[in-house]
Design an enzyme around this catalytic site. Structure first.
Site, PDB file in Angstrom:
ATOM      1  N   THR A 184      -1.292  -7.489   0.267  1.00 60.81           N
ATOM      2  CA  THR A 184       0.025  -6.878   0.427  1.00 60.81           C
ATOM      3  C   THR A 184       1.044  -7.962   0.779  1.00 60.81           C
ATOM      4  OG1 THR A 184      -0.404  -6.477   2.768  1.00 60.81           O
ATOM      5  CG2 THR A 184      -1.024  -4.732   1.208  1.00 60.81           C
ATOM      6  N   LYS A 186      -0.163  -2.338  17.284  1.00 57.63           N
ATOM      7  CA  LYS A 186      -1.078  -1.413  16.613  1.00 57.63           C
ATOM      8  C   LYS A 186      -1.878  -0.605  17.626  1.00 57.63           C
ATOM      9  CE  LYS A 186      -0.139  -2.115  12.321  1.00 57.63           C
ATOM     10  NZ  LYS A 186       0.432  -1.020  11.500  1.00 57.63           N
ATOM     11  N   ILE A 226       0.828  -1.204   0.000  1.00 55.94           N
ATOM     12  CA  ILE A 226       0.000   0.000   0.000  1.00 55.94           C
ATOM     13  C   ILE A 226       0.864   1.256   0.000  1.00 55.94           C
ATOM     14  CG2 ILE A 226      -1.618   1.334   1.403  1.00 55.94           C
ATOM     15  CD1 ILE A 226      -2.913  -1.288   2.221  1.00 55.94           C
ATOM     16  N   ASP A 245      16.805   2.514   9.241  1.00 56.33           N
ATOM     17  CA  ASP A 245      16.471   1.147   9.650  1.00 56.33           C
ATOM     18  C   ASP A 245      15.520   1.240  10.843  1.00 56.33           C
ATOM     19  OD1 ASP A 245      16.284  -1.476  10.297  1.00 56.33           O
ATOM     20  OD2 ASP A 245      18.407  -1.765  10.785  1.00 56.33           O
TER      21      ASP A 245
END
Length: 420
Positions: free
Chosen positions: A272, A233, A70, A120
């Site tokens: 994805t 999340k 995405i 990174d």
């Protein structure tokens, strides 16, 4: 040609080569109804299409995870609208594959203002190096938007993975790296002029709903890929709300309201690389099953382009540049949060303090490791130089010895000749 064929059918009936099943009106109706139903269902699973548009020329957009899935679609769409795109990538800009990718992206979008910076996200030191380099600029560099698309996951059934700094990988990449990056870039965001619409877009996932509480750490015995991913999340969303309050609390020198807004986006389930890794369980056998049943995933999962629509809406919808930040966008509309603790200030404060302590502790330990490593490298260099010096001296001594031996031989020959 279709018109003569239509009139011929009306006059003479269907031709002989016409299939038998297609002569039955009921069968034709069933086939048409089934095809129409499948089309509507596929359209439903594809999600909403963003209709928002915005002049992106001259705007500076920083994107993590902008080279695949995405994130790659979002980067291309914004670049096609004239935005200056800065891709934060794991690879250095000199990498030939990355250089080719950026070259192709510039050609496709007709936009030369696309660059890459090495960061990174699995390393706090790398994040700090980039962020401090960005803010150490006078006057402050322009920054209109940050889109945090980068994320990682451990496939189900796999073991817990830690970064080189000793932090669980999903917690580090999905949450802590973003916390660290925004914490350092905060002065750059607050320094933007009032007339700029600054947005910090945080893509999330509906898995945060089933996340365990953030009050306690996820111990190794209770760890699982699903829990760890959902928890990272949820932590990102709790931090995002706290970061919005952090920005709002800043008093601008011009006394005008803060113009930076955090926007959460749930892009839905898409085809994805991360989703493919999850479905295949990170195994060759899983990949074989995935390819064999690809039609199922194609039907029920969004394409990356459709998955990017809600993020593009969050980036370009003019209404989201007004009012309070901290909104959640799903299917290109604002929705409510499914958990109350996303806006819990007590949870946010505890998470912020714990994250600060973890970063401080890890950076001190890694700084000590780098000092020792540098000391070892210096010692090796010193030993190497001493060895080279000793070899030079030994070579010089050998050359002198050979020269003296050659002189003795020459003098002996001369003595023999004179004796004769």
């Amino acid at each position: 040609m279709p018109i003569p064929f239509f009139f011929a059918v009306l006059e003479n009936g269907l031709p002989e080569w016409w299939p038998e099943w297609a002569r039955d009106p009921w069968t034709v109706f069933q086939v048409a109804a089934t095809a129409g139903f499948l089309y509507v269902l596929k359209r439903y699973f594809s999600g909403a299409l963003s209709l928002a548009e915005r002049n992106m020329h001259g705007r500076v957009v920083m994107i993590t995870g902008g080279t695949s899935g995405i994130g790659a679609i979002v980067a291309e769409q914004l670049a096609a609208r004239g935005a200056q795109v800065i891709l934060l990538t794991h690879l250095p800009p000199s990498n030939p594959f990355l250089a080719d990718y950026i070259g192709e992206l510039r050609a496709r979008t007709n936009n030369q203002m696309i660059y890459a910076e090495q960061v990174d996200l699995a390393s706090l030191h790398s994040v700090r190096q980039f962020a401090t380099k960005w803010i150490d600029n006078a006057p402050p560099r322009r920054l209109d938007m940050i889109i945090l698309c980068a994320a990682t996951l451990t496939p189900p059934g796999k073991r817990r993975i830690e970064t080189e700094e000793g932090i669980e990988e999903m917690w580090m990449v999905n949450y802590l790296a973003n916390f660290h990056l925004l914490g350092i870039l905060s002065p750059a965001l607050r320094a933007q002029p009032f007339d700029r619409d600054v947005r910090i877009i945080m893509p999330t996932c509906s898995s945060y709903i089933k996340s365990p509480s953030l009050d306690n750490a996820l111990i190794k015995k209770e760890w699982s890929p699903g829990k760890a991913y959902a928890r990272s999340k949820l932590a990102l969303m709790v931090f995002g709300q706290a970061f919005q309050k952090h920005l709002d609390a800043y008093e601008r020198p011009d006394k005008l309201p803060m113009n930076s807004r955090v926007i959460f986006v749930d892009p839905g389930f898409s085809r994805t690389p991360g989703m493919r890794r999850w479905l295949t369980r990170g195994s060759l056998w899983g990949l074989f099953v995935y390819l064999a049943t690809y039609l199922v995933s194609w039907f029920f999962l969004k394409s990356p382009l459709m998955g990017a629509q809600s993020i593009l809406c969050a980036a370009m919808d003019p209404d989201l540049g007004k009012g309070q930040g901290g909104k959640l966008i799903k299917e290109c509309i604002e929705v409510d949060f499914a958990r109350l603790d996303v806006k819990d200030e007590v949870v946010a404060k505890k998470l912020w303090e714990a994250s600060d302590k973890l970063i401080e502790k890890t950076e001190k330990e890694q700084a000590a490791v780098r000092v020792l490593e540098k000391k070892r490298q210096d010692e090796k260099e010193k030993e190497k130089k001493e060895s080279e010096k000793a070899e030079e001296i030994e070579s010089l001594v050998n050359s002198i010895k050979k020269g003296k031996e050659a002189e003795k031989k020459t003098s002996r020959r001369k003595g023999k000749k004179s004796a004769q």
